[in-house]
Design a protein around this motif. Structure first.
Motif, PDB file in Angstrom:
ATOM      1  N   PRO A 177      -4.007 -83.760  70.803  1.00 25.24           N
ATOM      2  CA  PRO A 177      -3.708 -84.899  69.940  1.00 25.24           C
ATOM      3  C   PRO A 177      -3.942 -86.224  70.655  1.00 25.24           C
ATOM      4  O   PRO A 177      -3.493 -86.438  71.779  1.00 25.24           O
ATOM      5  N   ARG A 178      -4.670 -87.107  69.975  1.00 26.27           N
ATOM      6  CA  ARG A 178      -4.930 -88.453  70.507  1.00 26.27           C
ATOM      7  C   ARG A 178      -4.735 -89.474  69.393  1.00 26.27           C
ATOM      8  O   ARG A 178      -5.561 -90.357  69.188  1.00 26.27           O
ATOM      9  N   ARG A 179      -3.613 -89.332  68.677  1.00 29.83           N
ATOM     10  CA  ARG A 179      -3.330 -90.245  67.571  1.00 29.83           C
ATOM     11  C   ARG A 179      -3.073 -91.656  68.081  1.00 29.83           C
ATOM     12  O   ARG A 179      -3.507 -92.640  67.477  1.00 29.83           O
ATOM     13  N   SER A 180      -2.360 -91.755  69.180  1.00 26.43           N
ATOM     14  CA  SER A 180      -1.942 -93.042  69.737  1.00 26.43           C
ATOM     15  C   SER A 180      -2.304 -93.080  71.212  1.00 26.43           C
ATOM     16  O   SER A 180      -1.838 -92.257  71.997  1.00 26.43           O
ATOM     17  N   LEU A 212     -15.315 -90.877  72.893  1.00 21.74           N
ATOM     18  CA  LEU A 212     -15.884 -92.199  72.651  1.00 21.74           C
ATOM     19  C   LEU A 212     -14.761 -93.119  72.188  1.00 21.74           C
ATOM     20  O   LEU A 212     -13.948 -92.735  71.341  1.00 21.74           O
ATOM     21  N   VAL A 213     -14.725 -94.324  72.729  1.00 22.48           N
ATOM     22  CA  VAL A 213     -13.668 -95.292  72.409  1.00 22.48           C
ATOM     23  C   VAL A 213     -14.313 -96.581  71.932  1.00 22.48           C
ATOM     24  O   VAL A 213     -15.140 -97.167  72.647  1.00 22.48           O
ATOM     25  N   MET A 214     -13.946 -97.032  70.744  1.00 18.52           N
ATOM     26  CA  MET A 214     -14.489 -98.289  70.231  1.00 18.52           C
ATOM     27  C   MET A 214     -13.824 -99.475  70.925  1.00 18.52           C
ATOM     28  O   MET A 214     -12.596 -99.530  71.049  1.00 18.52           O
ATOM     29  N   LEU A 263     -17.200 -84.428  70.054  1.00 14.73           N
ATOM     30  CA  LEU A 263     -16.312 -85.286  70.836  1.00 14.73           C
ATOM     31  C   LEU A 263     -15.224 -85.874  69.951  1.00 14.73           C
ATOM     32  O   LEU A 263     -15.392 -86.016  68.741  1.00 14.73           O
ATOM     33  N   ASP A 264     -14.109 -86.271  70.562  1.00 16.43           N
ATOM     34  CA  ASP A 264     -13.129 -87.094  69.874  1.00 16.43           C
ATOM     35  C   ASP A 264     -13.610 -88.540  69.913  1.00 16.43           C
ATOM     36  O   ASP A 264     -14.349 -88.948  70.817  1.00 16.43           O
ATOM     37  N   VAL A 265     -13.142 -89.332  68.929  1.00 14.15           N
ATOM     38  CA  VAL A 265     -13.537 -90.731  68.855  1.00 14.15           C
ATOM     39  C   VAL A 265     -12.330 -91.555  68.441  1.00 14.15           C
ATOM     40  O   VAL A 265     -11.600 -91.192  67.512  1.00 14.15           O
ATOM     41  N   LEU A 266     -12.084 -92.652  69.170  1.00 10.89           N
ATOM     42  CA  LEU A 266     -10.892 -93.469  68.983  1.00 10.89           C
ATOM     43  C   LEU A 266     -11.250 -94.853  68.475  1.00 10.89           C
ATOM     44  O   LEU A 266     -12.210 -95.478  68.956  1.00 10.89           O
ATOM     45  N   ASP A 267     -10.457 -95.326  67.519  1.00 12.25           N
ATOM     46  CA  ASP A 267     -10.656 -96.646  66.943  1.00 12.25           C
ATOM     47  C   ASP A 267     -10.214 -97.729  67.923  1.00 12.25           C
ATOM     48  O   ASP A 267      -9.414 -97.492  68.830  1.00 12.25           O
ATOM     49  N   LYS A 311      -6.091 -94.077  67.450  1.00 13.92           N
ATOM     50  CA  LYS A 311      -6.318 -95.507  67.638  1.00 13.92           C
ATOM     51  C   LYS A 311      -5.826 -95.944  69.007  1.00 13.92           C
ATOM     52  O   LYS A 311      -4.779 -95.494  69.464  1.00 13.92           O
ATOM     53  N   THR A 312      -6.580 -96.832  69.634  1.00 16.25           N
ATOM     54  CA  THR A 312      -6.120 -97.449  70.864  1.00 16.25           C
ATOM     55  C   THR A 312      -5.165 -98.590  70.516  1.00 16.25           C
ATOM     56  O   THR A 312      -5.356 -99.309  69.536  1.00 16.25           O
TER      57      THR A 312
END
Length: 291
Positions: free
Chosen positions: A8-11, A147-149, A185-189, A216-217
């Protein structure tokens, strides 16, 4: 799909690497990941001090289930190589590199991590026009995991308005999500800078979730709970997913290629979606807090 396949990478909460009190506070916050930042949050005169503090903090542990990430300074800066070497020795779960613009840059980061002893995964930030244009090739590099935006930098680089609906960024956001999905991949806003307007923040989270981001970051502890809620299973999602799987398994046992539940047709793709919801919930349930 097993829970081992999902993290989990919600936050994903940024904490300034020069502020030990803030880094300690993260141990009591319910964020899925903590990014100890050596880049934007640290002025040049404090870079060496921050690197030592961050590495000591990671080595000391105590963050429990939280994924530990060190954001190093960008490729080409005076600090990058030393940051990578020291971060690898500290042993975080991942190293986040800002302003990655092409596959060669990503591959160079993978090689530097390997040469320093390996261990941490590589996360990369997509925050320039070049990064967006080359994001598919970046995502294809073996060793890149997330990937992180970097939406704040992207707004500046594209010379667009930072408007609530993020319409000027939708192409870049969607292109990055597609690249992440293509390569598993996972991708984060990106972050939301307005700390006063929680309604606007939740709307940004919902937009990110609807677009396909995994989480989201964040830049402040007050953003953790809304991000967890929006990017996690909601309401009776898990119960409904289990019902879908039961109906699908019954159909398979009877030799049928489709099932019907509550008047709606269920196919294999719906079963796959339900398996992910259940696996995500199981992954959350299996985590333990630090003792």
């Amino acid at each position: 799909m097993t829970t081992a396949a999902i993290r989990p990478r919600r936050s994903v909460l940024y904490m300034p690497g020069v502020n030990q009190r803030a880094m300690e506070k993260a141990k009591g916050l319910d964020s899925d990941a903590v990014v100890l930042d050596l880049e934007d949050a640290v002025v040049p005169a404090k870079k060496e001090e921050a690197l030592n503090l961050v590495c000591d903090q990671v080595r000391a542990g105590g963050y429990g289930y939280r994924e530990m990430v060190i954001r190093v300074n960008a490729v080409g800066t005076p600090w990058h190589d030393n940051d990578i070497a020291a971060a690898v020795k500290a042993g975080p779960d991942a190293i986040l590199v800002p302003k990655v613009e092409d596959a060669a840059m990503a591959l160079g980061c993978v090689d530097r991590i390997h040469c320093a002893g390996g261990g941490p995964d590589l996360w990369v930030m997509i925050e320039t026009p070049e990064g967006v244009a080359n994001v598919d090739a970046i995502a294809a590099v073996s060793g890149v995991k997330v990937l992180v935006m970097g939406t704040s930098d992207l707004v500046k680089e594209l010379r667009v308005a930072a408007v609530p609906d993020r319409l000027p960024l939708l192409y870049a956001l969607s292109r990055t999500i597609i690249a992440a999905r293509r390569y598993g991949l996972d991708v984060l806003d990106g972050v939301s800078l307005d700390l006063e307007d929680q309604v606007a923040f939740e709307a940004s989270c919902r937009q990110g979730r609807e677009l396909g981001f995994d989480g989201k970051t964040l830049i402040h502890p007050t953003q953790v709970e809304p991000a967890n809620r929006v990017f996690g299973p909601a309401g009776n999602d898990v119960e409904q997913a289990r019902r879908v799987l039961e109906a699908w398994q019954a159909a398979e046992s009877d030799g049928r290629g489709v099932a019907v539940l509550d008047g709606k047709m269920i196919e294999n793709l719906h079963a796959d979606q339900a398996r992910r919801v259940v696996a995500f919930a199981d992954a959350l349930a299996s985590r333990t807090n630090p003792t």
